[in-house]
Structures are given as C-alpha cells and as structure tokens.
Design a protein around this motif. Structure first.
Motif, mmCIF file in Angstrom:
data_model
loop_
_atom_site.group_PDB
_atom_site.id
_atom_site.type_symbol
_atom_site.label_atom_id
_atom_site.label_comp_id
_atom_site.label_asym_id
_atom_site.label_seq_id
_atom_site.Cartn_x
_atom_site.Cartn_y
_atom_site.Cartn_z
ATOM 1 N N GLY A 37 2.193 1.502 3.715
ATOM 2 C CA GLY A 37 3.456 1.149 3.511
ATOM 3 C C GLY A 37 3.227 -0.478 3.992
ATOM 4 O O GLY A 37 4.186 -1.287 4.344
ATOM 5 N N ASP A 59 0.543 -1.224 -0.040
ATOM 6 C CA ASP A 59 0.131 -0.039 0.234
ATOM 7 C C ASP A 59 1.017 1.268 0.033
ATOM 8 O O ASP A 59 1.835 1.465 0.912
ATOM 9 C CB ASP A 59 -0.999 -0.153 1.092
ATOM 10 C CG ASP A 59 -1.938 1.306 1.368
ATOM 11 O OD1 ASP A 59 -1.567 2.303 1.402
ATOM 12 O OD2 ASP A 59 -3.092 0.756 1.384
ATOM 13 N N PRO A 60 0.647 2.238 -1.084
ATOM 14 C CA PRO A 60 1.812 3.239 -1.130
ATOM 15 C C PRO A 60 1.584 4.179 -0.057
ATOM 16 O O PRO A 60 2.226 5.079 0.405
ATOM 17 C CB PRO A 60 1.245 3.832 -2.461
ATOM 18 C CG PRO A 60 -0.126 3.621 -2.705
ATOM 19 C CD PRO A 60 -0.419 1.964 -2.070
ATOM 20 N N VAL A 61 0.296 4.240 0.650
ATOM 21 C CA VAL A 61 -0.036 5.184 1.861
ATOM 22 C C VAL A 61 0.691 4.872 3.078
ATOM 23 O O VAL A 61 1.299 5.348 3.933
ATOM 24 C CB VAL A 61 -1.469 5.650 1.799
ATOM 25 C CG1 VAL A 61 -1.831 6.586 3.087
ATOM 26 C CG2 VAL A 61 -1.654 6.473 0.439
#
Length: 54
Positions: free
Chosen positions: A45, A41-43
């Motif tokens: 982590g 997940d990019p937000v």
C-alpha cells in the motif's frame, strides 16, 4: 489518437488528488536525478517511484 495518449490524461496520471505533481528533478553532482510516481504497491500500500539519473 486514443484517450490514453492525450496530454490531459497524462497530466491526470501524474498528479495527486490535490493536483500536485508526484515526482521531482534534482541536481546530483554533475547529473540530474528524475523521480516519478509509478503507482501504489498492491501488497504494502506504499507509493512507488521510478528513479533515473541522467
């Protein structure tokens, strides 16, 4: 065949740096639950997984 469709590339995507598969298959009653790593997940982590019951 493009590089993205080769078995070696798919294995690369499905393993961690230690070479272990990131996913599982387990029996849930009379069916199977399949869980596969789908990225980070990019937000948050955190690891993301796709889960399907078949």
């Amino acid at each position: 065949m493009t590089f993205a469709r080769t078995p070696a590339y798919r294995r690369h995507l499905a393993t961690t740096r230690t070479g272990r598969a990131r996913g599982s298959i387990r029996q849930r009653g009379g069916s199977l639950q399949v869980r596969a790593f789908s990225g980070v997940d990019p937000v948050l982590g955190k690891d993301r997984y796709l889960t399907r019951t078949v």
